[in-house]
Design an enzyme around this catalytic site. Structure first.
Site, mmCIF file in Angstrom:
data_model
loop_
_atom_site.group_PDB
_atom_site.id
_atom_site.type_symbol
_atom_site.label_atom_id
_atom_site.label_comp_id
_atom_site.label_asym_id
_atom_site.label_seq_id
_atom_site.Cartn_x
_atom_site.Cartn_y
_atom_site.Cartn_z
ATOM 1 N N THR A 290 0.865 -1.193 0.000
ATOM 2 C CA THR A 290 0.000 0.000 0.000
ATOM 3 C C THR A 290 0.897 1.237 0.000
ATOM 4 O O THR A 290 1.655 1.455 0.951
ATOM 5 C CB THR A 290 -0.901 -0.004 1.247
ATOM 6 O OG1 THR A 290 -1.658 -1.219 1.240
ATOM 7 C CG2 THR A 290 -1.843 1.177 1.266
ATOM 8 N N GLU B 17 -6.670 -9.883 7.015
ATOM 9 C CA GLU B 17 -6.044 -10.929 7.826
ATOM 10 C C GLU B 17 -7.147 -11.713 8.529
ATOM 11 O O GLU B 17 -8.174 -11.157 8.909
ATOM 12 C CB GLU B 17 -5.099 -10.311 8.862
ATOM 13 C CG GLU B 17 -3.814 -9.827 8.236
ATOM 14 C CD GLU B 17 -2.909 -9.107 9.230
ATOM 15 O OE1 GLU B 17 -3.009 -9.349 10.435
ATOM 16 O OE2 GLU B 17 -2.107 -8.273 8.764
ATOM 17 N N ASN C 278 -9.704 1.810 2.418
ATOM 18 C CA ASN C 278 -9.443 1.663 3.854
ATOM 19 C C ASN C 278 -10.020 2.835 4.656
ATOM 20 O O ASN C 278 -10.532 2.648 5.759
ATOM 21 C CB ASN C 278 -7.940 1.522 4.113
ATOM 22 C CG ASN C 278 -7.491 0.074 3.938
ATOM 23 O OD1 ASN C 278 -8.314 -0.806 3.684
ATOM 24 N ND2 ASN C 278 -6.210 -0.182 4.075
ATOM 25 N N TYR D 25 -19.733 -2.459 13.454
ATOM 26 C CA TYR D 25 -19.718 -2.890 14.858
ATOM 27 C C TYR D 25 -18.993 -1.871 15.733
ATOM 28 O O TYR D 25 -17.852 -1.505 15.460
ATOM 29 C CB TYR D 25 -19.055 -4.264 14.983
ATOM 30 C CG TYR D 25 -19.937 -5.367 14.431
ATOM 31 C CD1 TYR D 25 -20.855 -6.010 15.254
ATOM 32 C CD2 TYR D 25 -19.887 -5.713 13.085
ATOM 33 C CE1 TYR D 25 -21.694 -6.990 14.746
ATOM 34 C CE2 TYR D 25 -20.714 -6.692 12.568
ATOM 35 C CZ TYR D 25 -21.614 -7.327 13.399
ATOM 36 O OH TYR D 25 -22.455 -8.292 12.894
ATOM 37 N N ALA D 26 -19.676 -1.458 16.797
ATOM 38 C CA ALA D 26 -19.049 -0.532 17.747
ATOM 39 C C ALA D 26 -18.160 -1.326 18.699
ATOM 40 O O ALA D 26 -18.355 -2.522 18.894
ATOM 41 C CB ALA D 26 -20.133 0.194 18.531
ATOM 42 N N CYS E 99 -3.184 -1.949 8.908
ATOM 43 C CA CYS E 99 -3.601 -1.160 7.740
ATOM 44 C C CYS E 99 -4.381 0.112 8.069
ATOM 45 O O CYS E 99 -3.915 1.205 7.764
ATOM 46 C CB CYS E 99 -4.418 -2.040 6.799
ATOM 47 S SG CYS E 99 -3.424 -3.341 6.063
ATOM 48 N N LYS F 158 -2.433 3.104 9.912
ATOM 49 C CA LYS F 158 -1.342 3.718 9.151
ATOM 50 C C LYS F 158 -1.821 4.273 7.810
ATOM 51 O O LYS F 158 -1.331 5.304 7.353
ATOM 52 C CB LYS F 158 -0.184 2.731 8.954
ATOM 53 C CG LYS F 158 -0.306 1.801 7.778
ATOM 54 C CD LYS F 158 0.977 1.040 7.498
ATOM 55 C CE LYS F 158 0.748 -0.078 6.480
ATOM 56 N NZ LYS F 158 0.331 0.358 5.155
ATOM 57 N N LYS G 253 -7.556 -8.355 15.936
ATOM 58 C CA LYS G 253 -8.856 -8.954 15.621
ATOM 59 C C LYS G 253 -8.702 -10.466 15.716
ATOM 60 O O LYS G 253 -7.567 -10.968 15.797
ATOM 61 C CB LYS G 253 -9.359 -8.511 14.252
ATOM 62 C CG LYS G 253 -8.524 -9.004 13.084
ATOM 63 C CD LYS G 253 -9.249 -8.636 11.816
ATOM 64 C CE LYS G 253 -8.537 -9.083 10.595
ATOM 65 N NZ LYS G 253 -9.242 -8.791 9.375
HETATM 66 N N1 LIG Z 1 -1.454 -7.159 6.343
HETATM 67 C C1 LIG Z 1 -2.560 -6.866 5.681
HETATM 68 O O1 LIG Z 1 -3.668 -7.231 6.066
HETATM 69 C C2 LIG Z 1 -2.482 -6.072 4.402
HETATM 70 C C3 LIG Z 1 -3.591 -6.028 3.546
HETATM 71 C C4 LIG Z 1 -3.504 -5.295 2.371
HETATM 72 C C5 LIG Z 1 -2.349 -4.591 2.071
HETATM 73 N N2 LIG Z 1 -1.302 -4.631 2.933
HETATM 74 C C6 LIG Z 1 -0.075 -3.907 2.569
HETATM 75 O O2 LIG Z 1 0.859 -4.853 2.062
HETATM 76 C C7 LIG Z 1 2.183 -4.480 2.441
HETATM 77 C C8 LIG Z 1 2.837 -5.619 3.212
HETATM 78 O O3 LIG Z 1 2.116 -5.807 4.406
HETATM 79 P P1 LIG Z 1 2.358 -7.069 5.359
HETATM 80 O O4 LIG Z 1 1.368 -6.976 6.450
HETATM 81 O O5 LIG Z 1 2.427 -8.293 4.525
HETATM 82 O O6 LIG Z 1 3.805 -6.719 5.895
HETATM 83 P P2 LIG Z 1 4.788 -7.646 6.769
HETATM 84 O O7 LIG Z 1 5.507 -6.724 7.650
HETATM 85 O O8 LIG Z 1 4.006 -8.778 7.351
HETATM 86 O O9 LIG Z 1 5.781 -8.267 5.689
HETATM 87 C C9 LIG Z 1 6.716 -7.514 4.972
HETATM 88 C C10 LIG Z 1 7.899 -8.417 4.640
HETATM 89 O O10 LIG Z 1 8.775 -7.724 3.761
HETATM 90 C C11 LIG Z 1 10.099 -8.107 4.087
HETATM 91 N N3 LIG Z 1 11.055 -7.145 3.524
HETATM 92 C C12 LIG Z 1 11.273 -5.860 3.885
HETATM 93 N N4 LIG Z 1 12.242 -5.324 3.115
HETATM 94 C C13 LIG Z 1 12.625 -6.265 2.240
HETATM 95 C C14 LIG Z 1 13.595 -6.318 1.190
HETATM 96 N N5 LIG Z 1 14.346 -5.259 0.878
HETATM 97 N N6 LIG Z 1 13.735 -7.469 0.504
HETATM 98 C C15 LIG Z 1 12.982 -8.548 0.804
HETATM 99 N N7 LIG Z 1 12.050 -8.559 1.782
HETATM 100 C C16 LIG Z 1 11.873 -7.435 2.495
HETATM 101 C C17 LIG Z 1 10.093 -8.156 5.611
HETATM 102 O O11 LIG Z 1 11.174 -8.919 6.120
HETATM 103 C C18 LIG Z 1 8.738 -8.803 5.877
HETATM 104 O O12 LIG Z 1 8.832 -10.208 5.958
HETATM 105 C C19 LIG Z 1 2.045 -3.191 3.237
HETATM 106 O O13 LIG Z 1 2.210 -2.098 2.378
HETATM 107 C C20 LIG Z 1 0.617 -3.245 3.734
HETATM 108 O O14 LIG Z 1 0.069 -1.972 3.969
HETATM 109 C C21 LIG Z 1 -1.326 -5.372 4.081
#
Ligand SMILES: NC(=O)c1ccc[n+]([C@@H]2O[C@H](COP(=O)([O-])OP(=O)(O)OC[C@H]3O[C@@H](n4cnc5c(N)ncnc54)[C@H](O)[C@@H]3O)[C@@H](O)[C@H]2O)c1
Length: 474
Positions: free
Chosen positions: A121, A159, A219, A262-263, A271, A274, A332
């Site tokens: 994101t 998630e 979001n 839901y309250a 997400c 941030k 959650k």
């Molecule tokens: N978690 C969610 O529910 C969700 C849903 C939709 C979108 N997103 C977006 O997706 C993105 C990832 O979220 P996430 O929750 O999976 O993050 P996370 O922190 O669980 O995973 C990120 C991974 O990237 C790795 N990483 C960082 N720098 C790196 C590099 N240079 N080379 C290789 N690996 C590297 C980290 O070690 C980590 O394992 C974010 O931008 C988030 O906003 C997350």
């Protein structure tokens, strides 16, 4: 198709597992060697329902591999996904250092045409920055050919239900700008997602900027629904209305729908907090202001503290010698993710006010302990008053109240007679409006939800009431 996913976190692993399940050859790259060793030892660094089985199946079929080697990753995939974290910076804007580091590594290793798909994101304009970072590295290598295209493909999974969301998406947003590689890119990405378009077209094509903004707008809209309902719940408390009736009454309107109404103790997670902050900052950077989204964030910050305010109303400002049993720590149910979980705000406040806290979560206990240890690094004496229980009943033994913070299924139908016998005072603060206030009152258990008609009145502040006194005041 050969696909590389950079980032083996919640999004990267789910994307990798699901695309492998569809028959693709997937290589997953992460620079965290510990994570990759775990994955290569058939273990997962995170919990997500169904992910372990998905990974095992596809590993056994030889469709998924894990590495720290970025050169191998860039070589492998025709399509390279970037799925690394974009945490908040001090000012609320998204920290793009991980995304841009990956872009540079791609530029250093690229040898043939690749489509680079940004799934993280990211603020509007980031795809262009990724493009520039790759091009700079290519030019250092003396390469000026357009060996790549950067597109935006934001992820909408939740998630706890991530595999289901990925495999049955409402829509797949793809942002590509018209340019030299448009036709080749369009064809490759349509092929990649063709399984999802068989029943009806789920891919929505648009320009890059619109795709990047769509993710933040989605979001912010969902967060708005939650904060809106929390405000209406707080008003319900003052008016003697029941937010659950109001929720059902408005959710039945097709234009509104039932989801995200839901309250409770407010939203958390990796997400909404941030992403709303980043969107607010994006607007400020353009000389504009997002008044609605700013209010949504403020309401949520206050909402996370309401449970503590209620405890102070009841017990007074010094919580020394009191013990609180907390059910649920993760932001959650069905995840071990503790990022910005409301439980952290509540527990930290209670500990700093002198209370003891004993908490149970089916999965996130250790993650919570790590997170609290970071938050309370300067207050080791407060942290010493926090302990993890092995089960739900252990957490509330001899406690002055039960605080329900995360609505795990295992907490839905507890034995209330047992709860009453274990608690020092029969008091439940229900942060998710899970329980029936009337039934609890009939059992002699004092109850406070969010916006429930039978909640305890809050006019007893600064008195050391017994729960029985509280019941009598309502
Ligand atoms: N978690 C969610 O529910 C969700 C849903 C939709 C979108 N997103 C977006 O997706 C993105 C990832 O979220 P996430 O929750 O999976 O993050 P996370 O922190 O669980 O995973 C990120 C991974 O990237 C790795 N990483 C960082 N720098 C790196 C590099 N240079 N080379 C290789 N690996 C590297 C980290 O070690 C980590 O394992 C974010 O931008 C988030 O906003 C997350």
């Amino acid at each position: 198709m050969k696909i590389t996913i950079v980032g083996a976190g919640y999004v990267g692993l789910v994307t990798a597992g699901c695309l492998a399940e569809l028959g693709n050859q997937v290589m997953c790259v992460d620079n965290d060697a510990k994570k990759i060793s775990l994955l290569n030892a058939a273990q997962l660094p995170i919990y997500e329902p169904g992910l372990q089985e998905l990974m095992s199946r596809n590993r056994a079929a030889g469709r998924i591999q894990f590495t720290t080697g970025m050169a191998d990753g860039v070589e492998h995939g025709e399509v390279i996904f970037i799925a690394v974290g974009t945490p908040s910076q001090e000012d609320g804007s998204a920290d793009l250092q991980y995304v841009l580091a990956v872009a540079r590594q791609i530029g250093r290793n690229i040898k043939s045409f690749k489509v680079v798909v940004n799934k993280s994101t990211v603020p509007v304009g980031t795809a262009y920055r990724v493009q520039a970072a790759i091009a700079t590295e290519l030019s250092k290598r003396g390469i000026s050919e357009p060996l790549f295209e950067v597109i935006s493909n934001p992820e909408f999974l939740k998630e706890g239900a991530a595999i289901e969301d990925f495999m049955h998406p409402d829509r797949i947003v793809i942002g590509v700008d018209q340019g030299n590689n448009y036709a080749a890119t369009h064809q490759l990405i349509e092929q990649l997602y063709s399984s999802f378009n068989r029943h009806h077209a789920r891919t929505i094509w648009m320009d890059v900027r619109s795709a990047e903004l769509t993710k933040y707008a989605a979001n912010a809209m969902l967060a708005t629904r939650i904060s809106f309902m929390n405000e209406i719940a707080n008003l319900s408390d003052l008016l003697g209305a029941d937010i659950d009736c109001v929720r059902r009454g408005i959710g039945a309107d097709k234009r509104i729908g039932h989801d995200f109404l839901y309250a409770g103790t407010g939203y958390g997670g990796s997400c909404f907090p941030k992403d709303t902050r980043a969107l607010i900052q994006t607007a400020l950077d353009c000389g504009s202001q997002l008044k609605v989204v700013s209010a949504v964030e403020q309401v949520n910050d206050l909402q996370k503290k309401i449970m503590v305010d209620r405890i102070l109303d009841y017990f007074g400002n010094d919580l020394t010698g009191l013990k609180f049993g907390v059910w649920g720590l993760a932001f959650k149910p069905n995840t071990d993710d503790m990022r910005e979980a409301p439980s952290l705000v509540i527990i930290q406040a209670l500990l700093l006010l002198g209370a003891q806290v004993c908490a149970f979560d089916p999965l996130a206990g250790n993650e919570a302990l790590d997170a609290l240890s970071c938050e309370l690094i300067d207050s080791p004496e407060a942290l010493a008053n926090f302990e993890l229980a092995d089960c739900a009943s252990e957490a509330i033994e001899d406690a002055d109240a039960l605080l329900l913070v995360t609505e795990w299924k295992t907490f839905h139908h507890p034995d209330f007679a047992l709860i009453k016998s274990l608690l020092k005072r029969p008091l439940i603060l229900d942060g998710r409006n899970l329980y029936d206030p009337k039934m609890l009152e009939e059992m002699g258990i004092a109850y406070q939800g969010f916006g429930r008609r039978n909640s305890l009145a809050l006019s007893f502040s600064n008195t050391k009431n017994t729960p029985q006194d509280m019941l009598e005041t309502t």
